[in-house]
Design a protein around this motif. Structure first.
Motif, PDB file in Angstrom:
ATOM      1  N   MET A   1     -13.882 -10.406 104.793  1.00 28.84           N
ATOM      2  CA  MET A   1     -14.503  -9.187 104.699  1.00 28.84           C
ATOM      3  C   MET A   1     -15.285  -9.080 105.666  1.00 28.84           C
ATOM      4  O   MET A   1     -16.326  -9.752 105.735  1.00 28.84           O
ATOM      5  N   GLU A   2     -15.336  -8.108 106.696  1.00 25.51           N
ATOM      6  CA  GLU A   2     -16.436  -8.132 107.624  1.00 25.51           C
ATOM      7  C   GLU A   2     -17.790  -7.425 107.072  1.00 25.51           C
ATOM      8  O   GLU A   2     -18.855  -7.909 107.237  1.00 25.51           O
ATOM      9  N   ASN A   3     -17.447  -6.028 106.394  1.00 25.83           N
ATOM     10  CA  ASN A   3     -18.545  -5.395 105.880  1.00 25.83           C
ATOM     11  C   ASN A   3     -18.070  -4.104 105.051  1.00 25.83           C
ATOM     12  O   ASN A   3     -16.975  -3.925 104.896  1.00 25.83           O
ATOM     13  N   VAL A   4     -18.920  -3.717 104.301  1.00 27.20           N
ATOM     14  CA  VAL A   4     -18.616  -2.442 103.534  1.00 27.20           C
ATOM     15  C   VAL A   4     -19.532  -1.451 104.062  1.00 27.20           C
ATOM     16  O   VAL A   4     -21.038  -1.647 103.914  1.00 27.20           O
ATOM     17  N   GLU A   5     -18.865  -0.270 104.276  1.00 27.41           N
ATOM     18  CA  GLU A   5     -19.951   0.806 104.578  1.00 27.41           C
ATOM     19  C   GLU A   5     -19.808   1.639 103.429  1.00 27.41           C
ATOM     20  O   GLU A   5     -18.973   2.195 102.566  1.00 27.41           O
ATOM     21  N   MET A   6     -21.045   2.150 102.761  1.00 28.63           N
ATOM     22  CA  MET A   6     -21.254   2.935 101.569  1.00 28.63           C
ATOM     23  C   MET A   6     -21.872   4.111 101.932  1.00 28.63           C
ATOM     24  O   MET A   6     -22.606   4.138 102.801  1.00 28.63           O
ATOM     25  N   TYR A   7     -21.414   5.359 101.421  1.00 30.67           N
ATOM     26  CA  TYR A   7     -21.697   6.576 101.759  1.00 30.67           C
ATOM     27  C   TYR A   7     -22.119   7.330 100.416  1.00 30.67           C
ATOM     28  O   TYR A   7     -21.513   7.057  99.429  1.00 30.67           O
ATOM     29  N   HIS A   8     -23.119   8.236 100.718  1.00 30.59           N
ATOM     30  CA  HIS A   8     -23.529   9.139  99.600  1.00 30.59           C
ATOM     31  C   HIS A   8     -24.020  10.321  99.814  1.00 30.59           C
ATOM     32  O   HIS A   8     -24.502  10.560 100.935  1.00 30.59           O
ATOM     33  N   TYR A   9     -23.573  11.366  98.859  1.00 29.07           N
ATOM     34  CA  TYR A   9     -24.047  12.806  99.126  1.00 29.07           C
ATOM     35  C   TYR A   9     -23.623  13.543  98.096  1.00 29.07           C
ATOM     36  O   TYR A   9     -22.652  13.591  97.265  1.00 29.07           O
ATOM     37  N   VAL A  10     -24.212  14.704  98.083  1.00 29.78           N
ATOM     38  CA  VAL A  10     -24.109  15.914  97.302  1.00 29.78           C
ATOM     39  C   VAL A  10     -23.340  16.921  98.241  1.00 29.78           C
ATOM     40  O   VAL A  10     -22.208  17.606  97.916  1.00 29.78           O
ATOM     41  N   VAL A  11     -23.832  17.047  99.382  1.00 29.14           N
ATOM     42  CA  VAL A  11     -23.336  18.163 100.367  1.00 29.14           C
ATOM     43  C   VAL A  11     -23.060  17.235 101.583  1.00 29.14           C
ATOM     44  O   VAL A  11     -23.652  16.517 102.073  1.00 29.14           O
ATOM     45  N   PRO A  12     -21.704  17.192 101.916  1.00 30.20           N
ATOM     46  CA  PRO A  12     -21.424  16.191 103.182  1.00 30.20           C
ATOM     47  C   PRO A  12     -22.156  16.320 104.394  1.00 30.20           C
ATOM     48  O   PRO A  12     -22.248  15.447 105.042  1.00 30.20           O
ATOM     49  N   ALA A  13     -22.581  17.429 104.802  1.00 29.06           N
ATOM     50  CA  ALA A  13     -23.426  17.569 105.984  1.00 29.06           C
ATOM     51  C   ALA A  13     -24.596  16.819 105.813  1.00 29.06           C
ATOM     52  O   ALA A  13     -25.361  16.473 106.868  1.00 29.06           O
ATOM     53  N   SER A  14     -25.116  16.346 104.580  1.00 28.95           N
ATOM     54  CA  SER A  14     -26.348  15.580 104.320  1.00 28.95           C
ATOM     55  C   SER A  14     -26.043  14.011 103.906  1.00 28.95           C
ATOM     56  O   SER A  14     -27.022  13.714 103.448  1.00 28.95           O
ATOM     57  N   ALA A  15     -24.892  13.897 104.262  1.00 29.25           N
ATOM     58  CA  ALA A  15     -24.449  12.449 103.807  1.00 29.25           C
ATOM     59  C   ALA A  15     -25.409  11.349 104.306  1.00 29.25           C
ATOM     60  O   ALA A  15     -25.726  11.400 105.609  1.00 29.25           O
ATOM     61  N   LEU A  58     -12.041  -4.792 106.475  1.00 28.93           N
ATOM     62  CA  LEU A  58     -11.426  -6.515 106.546  1.00 28.93           C
ATOM     63  C   LEU A  58     -11.383  -7.153 107.703  1.00 28.93           C
ATOM     64  O   LEU A  58     -11.580  -6.448 108.880  1.00 28.93           O
ATOM     65  N   SER A  59     -11.175  -8.339 107.722  1.00 26.03           N
ATOM     66  CA  SER A  59     -11.528  -9.085 108.815  1.00 26.03           C
ATOM     67  C   SER A  59     -10.102  -8.875 109.709  1.00 26.03           C
ATOM     68  O   SER A  59     -10.211  -9.008 111.069  1.00 26.03           O
ATOM     69  N   ASP A  60      -9.052  -8.216 109.253  1.00 20.49           N
ATOM     70  CA  ASP A  60      -7.794  -8.131 110.334  1.00 20.49           C
ATOM     71  C   ASP A  60      -8.076  -6.728 110.666  1.00 20.49           C
ATOM     72  O   ASP A  60      -7.011  -6.248 111.177  1.00 20.49           O
ATOM     73  N   HIS A  61      -9.226  -6.161 110.687  1.00 31.28           N
ATOM     74  CA  HIS A  61      -9.433  -4.940 111.490  1.00 31.28           C
ATOM     75  C   HIS A  61      -8.813  -3.722 110.618  1.00 31.28           C
ATOM     76  O   HIS A  61      -8.820  -2.530 111.537  1.00 31.28           O
ATOM     77  N   THR A  62      -8.445  -3.938 109.402  1.00 27.96           N
ATOM     78  CA  THR A  62      -7.931  -2.692 108.695  1.00 27.96           C
ATOM     79  C   THR A  62      -8.877  -2.281 107.631  1.00 27.96           C
ATOM     80  O   THR A  62     -10.206  -3.184 107.480  1.00 27.96           O
ATOM     81  N   SER A  63      -8.923  -1.310 106.774  1.00 23.37           N
ATOM     82  CA  SER A  63      -9.998  -0.856 106.001  1.00 23.37           C
ATOM     83  C   SER A  63      -9.359  -0.404 104.701  1.00 23.37           C
ATOM     84  O   SER A  63      -8.032   0.129 104.780  1.00 23.37           O
ATOM     85  N   TYR A  64      -9.904  -0.340 103.471  1.00 23.30           N
ATOM     86  CA  TYR A  64      -9.762   0.029 102.028  1.00 23.30           C
ATOM     87  C   TYR A  64     -10.739   0.979 101.761  1.00 23.30           C
ATOM     88  O   TYR A  64     -11.979   0.640 101.874  1.00 23.30           O
ATOM     89  N   GLU A  65     -10.392   2.274 101.426  1.00 23.44           N
ATOM     90  CA  GLU A  65     -11.435   3.149 100.958  1.00 23.44           C
ATOM     91  C   GLU A  65     -11.256   3.707  99.450  1.00 23.44           C
ATOM     92  O   GLU A  65     -10.180   3.789  98.983  1.00 23.44           O
TER      93      GLU A  65
END
Length: 116
Positions: A1-15, A58-65
């Motif tokens: 696994m390359e990395n994990v992007e974690m997102y957080h918001y109540v209003v998407p514009a302020s993510a 992921l290392s194979d340049h795919t992602s899972y959400e």
């Protein structure tokens, strides 16, 4: 696994986004999801709840959400866009955001994982 992007918001514009790169931190997140109790319990969507989502790159340049939509304290819906599935969980997935020591930066709505 390359990395994990974690997102957080109540209003998407302020993510906000955190990018987890350390192997130990990635393993901890993986453990949270691999041991998570889920069910098919039906619930009604809650307006104004916090959303915490994850993109596992992921290392194979795919992602899972995975998208977590809080419905109450330590309860919410897990949405898996790739499988078009969603489940109820009584785990506090939103707490992963506060427990992650990485810097939070503003992000655009176009980056957010989506579930249609």
């Amino acid at each position: 696994m390359e990395n994990v992007e974690m997102y957080h918001y109540v209003v998407p514009a302020s993510a906000e986004k955190k990018i987890i790169t350390q192997a130990d931190a990635i393993s901890e997140l993986y453990a949270v999801f691999s041991e998570l109790p889920v069910s098919d319990r039906k619930t009604e969507p809650v307006a104004g709840g916090a959303v915490t989502s994850f993109r596992f790159n992921l290392s194979d340049h795919t992602s899972y959400e995975i998208i977590y939509c809080a419905e109450a304290v330590k309860k919410g819906r897990l949405k898996l866009p790739a499988e078009q599935q969603d489940y109820f969980t009584s785990a506090d997935i939103g707490g992963c955001w506060d427990g992650c020591a990485y810097e939070a930066v503003d992000t655009g709505e176009s980056e957010l994982p989506t579930y249609s």
